[in-house]
Motif scaffolding. Structure first.
Motif, PDB file in Angstrom:
ATOM      1  N   THR A 140       0.829  -1.209   0.000  1.00  0.00           N
ATOM      2  CA  THR A 140       0.000   0.000   0.000  1.00  0.00           C
ATOM      3  C   THR A 140       0.863   1.258   0.000  1.00  0.00           C
ATOM      4  O   THR A 140       0.506   2.255  -0.637  1.00  0.00           O
ATOM      5  N   THR A 141       1.994   1.211   0.685  1.00  0.00           N
ATOM      6  CA  THR A 141       2.907   2.357   0.658  1.00  0.00           C
ATOM      7  C   THR A 141       3.452   2.564  -0.746  1.00  0.00           C
ATOM      8  O   THR A 141       3.503   3.688  -1.254  1.00  0.00           O
ATOM      9  N   PHE A 142       3.832   1.473  -1.391  1.00  0.00           N
ATOM     10  CA  PHE A 142       4.357   1.572  -2.753  1.00  0.00           C
ATOM     11  C   PHE A 142       3.309   2.130  -3.711  1.00  0.00           C
ATOM     12  O   PHE A 142       3.565   3.092  -4.441  1.00  0.00           O
ATOM     13  N   VAL A 143       2.121   1.536  -3.684  1.00  0.00           N
ATOM     14  CA  VAL A 143       1.072   1.943  -4.622  1.00  0.00           C
ATOM     15  C   VAL A 143       0.674   3.401  -4.403  1.00  0.00           C
ATOM     16  O   VAL A 143       0.384   4.129  -5.356  1.00  0.00           O
ATOM     17  N   SER A 144       0.681   3.850  -3.147  1.00  0.00           N
ATOM     18  CA  SER A 144       0.274   5.228  -2.866  1.00  0.00           C
ATOM     19  C   SER A 144       1.353   6.243  -3.219  1.00  0.00           C
ATOM     20  O   SER A 144       1.107   7.445  -3.182  1.00  0.00           O
ATOM     21  N   HIS A 145       2.550   5.764  -3.569  1.00  0.00           N
ATOM     22  CA  HIS A 145       3.638   6.689  -3.879  1.00  0.00           C
ATOM     23  C   HIS A 145       4.188   6.536  -5.292  1.00  0.00           C
ATOM     24  O   HIS A 145       5.241   7.097  -5.606  1.00  0.00           O
ATOM     25  N   ILE A 146       3.514   5.772  -6.138  1.00  0.00           N
ATOM     26  CA  ILE A 146       3.992   5.693  -7.516  1.00  0.00           C
ATOM     27  C   ILE A 146       3.137   6.586  -8.398  1.00  0.00           C
ATOM     28  O   ILE A 146       1.970   6.826  -8.125  1.00  0.00           O
ATOM     29  N   SER A 147       3.752   7.076  -9.424  1.00  0.00           N
ATOM     30  CA  SER A 147       3.029   7.875 -10.404  1.00  0.00           C
ATOM     31  C   SER A 147       3.055   7.135 -11.732  1.00  0.00           C
ATOM     32  O   SER A 147       4.122   6.712 -12.182  1.00  0.00           O
ATOM     33  N   PRO A 148       1.897   6.955 -12.364  1.00  0.00           N
ATOM     34  CA  PRO A 148       1.885   6.258 -13.647  1.00  0.00           C
ATOM     35  C   PRO A 148       2.489   7.079 -14.772  1.00  0.00           C
ATOM     36  O   PRO A 148       2.747   6.559 -15.842  1.00  0.00           O
ATOM     37  N   TYR A 149       2.701   8.365 -14.522  1.00  0.00           N
ATOM     38  CA  TYR A 149       3.226   9.240 -15.567  1.00  0.00           C
ATOM     39  C   TYR A 149       4.423  10.016 -15.042  1.00  0.00           C
ATOM     40  O   TYR A 149       4.609  10.163 -13.840  1.00  0.00           O
ATOM     41  N   GLN A 150       5.218  10.504 -15.966  1.00  0.00           N
ATOM     42  CA  GLN A 150       6.318  11.398 -15.650  1.00  0.00           C
ATOM     43  C   GLN A 150       6.127  12.687 -16.430  1.00  0.00           C
ATOM     44  O   GLN A 150       5.486  12.701 -17.494  1.00  0.00           O
ATOM     45  N   VAL A 151       6.666  13.766 -15.906  1.00  0.00           N
ATOM     46  CA  VAL A 151       6.611  15.032 -16.628  1.00  0.00           C
ATOM     47  C   VAL A 151       7.275  14.844 -17.993  1.00  0.00           C
ATOM     48  O   VAL A 151       8.375  14.297 -18.098  1.00  0.00           O
ATOM     49  N   GLY A 152       6.580  15.270 -19.042  1.00  0.00           N
ATOM     50  CA  GLY A 152       7.095  15.125 -20.400  1.00  0.00           C
ATOM     51  C   GLY A 152       6.460  13.985 -21.168  1.00  0.00           C
ATOM     52  O   GLY A 152       6.586  13.916 -22.398  1.00  0.00           O
ATOM     53  N   ASP A 153       5.765  13.058 -20.477  1.00  0.00           N
ATOM     54  CA  ASP A 153       5.076  11.981 -21.185  1.00  0.00           C
ATOM     55  C   ASP A 153       4.003  12.562 -22.099  1.00  0.00           C
ATOM     56  O   ASP A 153       3.288  13.503 -21.728  1.00  0.00           O
ATOM     57  N   VAL A 154       3.883  12.004 -23.292  1.00  0.00           N
ATOM     58  CA  VAL A 154       2.840  12.420 -24.231  1.00  0.00           C
ATOM     59  C   VAL A 154       1.702  11.411 -24.132  1.00  0.00           C
ATOM     60  O   VAL A 154       1.918  10.208 -24.265  1.00  0.00           O
ATOM     61  N   VAL A 155       0.498  11.900 -23.875  1.00  0.00           N
ATOM     62  CA  VAL A 155      -0.644  11.022 -23.619  1.00  0.00           C
ATOM     63  C   VAL A 155      -1.808  11.389 -24.528  1.00  0.00           C
ATOM     64  O   VAL A 155      -1.865  12.485 -25.092  1.00  0.00           O
ATOM     65  N   ARG A 156      -2.726  10.421 -24.676  1.00  0.00           N
ATOM     66  CA  ARG A 156      -3.960  10.685 -25.415  1.00  0.00           C
ATOM     67  C   ARG A 156      -5.102  10.801 -24.418  1.00  0.00           C
ATOM     68  O   ARG A 156      -5.230   9.978 -23.508  1.00  0.00           O
ATOM     69  N   LEU A 157      -5.921  11.835 -24.593  1.00  0.00           N
ATOM     70  CA  LEU A 157      -7.043  12.074 -23.697  1.00  0.00           C
ATOM     71  C   LEU A 157      -8.317  11.447 -24.246  1.00  0.00           C
ATOM     72  O   LEU A 157      -8.399  11.086 -25.425  1.00  0.00           O
ATOM     73  N   SER A 158      -9.324  11.327 -23.384  1.00  0.00           N
ATOM     74  CA  SER A 158     -10.598  10.731 -23.789  1.00  0.00           C
ATOM     75  C   SER A 158     -11.286  11.551 -24.871  1.00  0.00           C
ATOM     76  O   SER A 158     -12.154  11.048 -25.583  1.00  0.00           O
ATOM     77  N   SER A 159     -10.890  12.806 -25.032  1.00  0.00           N
ATOM     78  CA  SER A 159     -11.437  13.661 -26.088  1.00  0.00           C
ATOM     79  C   SER A 159     -10.800  13.384 -27.441  1.00  0.00           C
ATOM     80  O   SER A 159     -11.224  13.928 -28.457  1.00  0.00           O
ATOM     81  N   GLY A 160      -9.744  12.543 -27.450  1.00  0.00           N
ATOM     82  CA  GLY A 160      -9.007  12.269 -28.673  1.00  0.00           C
ATOM     83  C   GLY A 160      -7.808  13.179 -28.859  1.00  0.00           C
ATOM     84  O   GLY A 160      -6.985  12.962 -29.752  1.00  0.00           O
ATOM     85  N   GLU A 161      -7.683  14.195 -28.020  1.00  0.00           N
ATOM     86  CA  GLU A 161      -6.575  15.140 -28.135  1.00  0.00           C
ATOM     87  C   GLU A 161      -5.298  14.571 -27.527  1.00  0.00           C
ATOM     88  O   GLU A 161      -5.335  13.706 -26.658  1.00  0.00           O
ATOM     89  N   GLU A 162      -4.164  15.089 -28.010  1.00  0.00           N
ATOM     90  CA  GLU A 162      -2.877  14.735 -27.435  1.00  0.00           C
ATOM     91  C   GLU A 162      -2.487  15.795 -26.412  1.00  0.00           C
ATOM     92  O   GLU A 162      -2.804  16.977 -26.577  1.00  0.00           O
ATOM     93  N   ALA A 163      -1.792  15.361 -25.360  1.00  0.00           N
ATOM     94  CA  ALA A 163      -1.372  16.303 -24.326  1.00  0.00           C
ATOM     95  C   ALA A 163      -0.026  15.872 -23.764  1.00  0.00           C
ATOM     96  O   ALA A 163       0.388  14.717 -23.903  1.00  0.00           O
ATOM     97  N   VAL A 164       0.642  16.807 -23.123  1.00  0.00           N
ATOM     98  CA  VAL A 164       1.917  16.547 -22.460  1.00  0.00           C
ATOM     99  C   VAL A 164       1.710  16.694 -20.959  1.00  0.00           C
ATOM    100  O   VAL A 164       1.078  17.654 -20.500  1.00  0.00           O
ATOM    101  N   VAL A 165       2.209  15.730 -20.187  1.00  0.00           N
ATOM    102  CA  VAL A 165       2.115  15.821 -18.732  1.00  0.00           C
ATOM    103  C   VAL A 165       3.020  16.955 -18.258  1.00  0.00           C
ATOM    104  O   VAL A 165       4.229  16.943 -18.498  1.00  0.00           O
TER     105      VAL A 165
END
Length: 370
Positions: free
Chosen positions: A292-317
């Motif tokens: 639980t400590t591990f899961v509560s302190h991990i981030s699935p993303y890093q600054v600079g990751d390029v992601v796709r949003l539910s709107s279909g748009e691309e974004a940068v973290v």
């Protein structure tokens, strides 16, 4: 510093609720199931139903603001590269029973610990070194970095964290005695091949026992990191508290790193699947507090990751959210008619009910070792 909005729950007695009240937030039961949505009115039949089923307390969702986290580098890349070189030299020498010293690794781990101590984030930055032809070495390095961060968030002292980091670096030493055709096999292993794999902690202990300078707690990490709380692990089928804490921490880091890496027999698993696996085994095979400590302190993303949003748009973290790590701050990638790309103002996904991240387009946070 700007604020990120997060959610916590507050436990209140059922008697505090009054007929006619209109909820300004969501009402949950103690298992987290929604009882009544925000904006709904509390009625007498509703309260009577809760009393009839023995409900004594309810949970209210409370929105709160905390400082948003901007990612910083965890352990410098040059330190990781130097450690990778030292690790390869040391493990190879140990496995071949040549004269070897772990002093270079001890110095490397001290640099890890300093990097972790100075790290200001409340999330574990999962930034990994990847080099597929040296999986055992890069895997061991990644496990050590993750374990050191996890040790920090579990409140271990600096000396404990140092021992943890060193043990994690050495945890897969025994695998250097396993034939590559087994380690790199793309088909399911045979029962005999499984038995060979399960011998690697014993092999590691035999090697490390020949070096008086390597302490018992470090050896225990290599020997026990595949043991499970329910006795289903190997090599000794230990139960519960018979397994050292440092080995249990390393086990969680080891499983996470292995499942999120490409292997000859499967592709890396998505983070949410790995988290589900860890949580599903918490308190059963893996230490619940560690998981639980591990899961509560991990981030699935890093600054600079390029992601796709539910709107279909691309974004940068743009920034991380320490309370809702799956809802970071992002900036839309807007393509101009001339082909250039500009970034929008920041969007706080924790404030959006409909805009979510549905996938990653690039993994810019991964560091490649040439």
């Amino acid at each position: 510093m700007e604020k990120a909005r997060g959610v916590r729950t507050e436990r209140i007695p059922l008697g505090k609720l009054e007929v006619g009240q209109v909820l300004t937030t969501t009402l949950l039961d103690e298992k987290g199931q929604v009882l009544l949505a925000k904006g709904k009115q509390i009625t007498r039949p509703f309260l009577e139903r809760l009393k009839a089923r023995g409900q004594e307390y309810v949970l209210l969702e409370i929105l709160e603001e905390v400082e948003a986290v901007a990612a910083t580098e965890d352990v410098p890349l040059e330190v990781k590269k130097k450690t990778l070189e030292d690790l390869q030299d040391t493990l190879t020498a140990l496995s071949q029973k040549k004269s070897a010293s772990i002093q270079p690794l001890e110095q490397d781990v001290r640099r890890f610990v300093k990097g972790v101590r100075d790290h200001r984030e409340v999330v574990i930055p999962i930034i990994q070194l990847k080099k597929h032809d040296d999986f055992t070495f890069t895997h061991s390095l990644n496990v050590s970095v993750i374990a050191v961060f996890l040790g920090k968030f579990l409140g271990l002292g600096e000396e404990e964290i140092r021992l943890l980091g060193l043990g994690a670096l050495l945890h897969d030493l025994g695998k250097l005695h396993i034939p590559q055709e087994i380690l790199q096999k793309s088909q399911p292993l045979t029962p005999e091949e499984y038995r060979i794999i399960e011998k690697h902690p014993v092999t590691a202990l035999k090697i490390l026992d020949e070096y008086a300078a390597i302490g018992g707690r470090i050896k225990n990490v290599a020997f026990e990191h595949h043991e499970k709380l329910d006795g289903s692990g190997y090599p000794r089928r230990l139960f519960g508290r018979d397994i050292s804490l440092l080995a249990q921490i390393t086990a969680v880091a080891d499983i996470y790193e292995a499942l999120t890496s490409d292997r000859p027999y499967r592709k890396a698993l998505p983070l949410f699947e790995v988290v589900e696996y860890l949580m599903g085994n918490a308190g059963y095979k893996l230490d619940e507090k560690v998981v639980t400590t591990f899961v509560s302190h991990i981030s699935p993303y890093q600054v600079g990751d390029v992601v796709r949003l539910s709107s279909g748009e691309e974004a940068v973290v743009a920034r991380l959210n320490p309370i809702l790590p799956f809802r970071p701050f992002v900036r839309l990638r807007i393509k101009r008619p001339d082909g250039t790309v500009v970034l929008s103002e920041e969007i706080d996904l924790s404030r959006s009910l409909i805009l979510t991240i549905v996938g990653e387009i690039e993994l810019q946070s991964q560091i490649q070792v040439e």
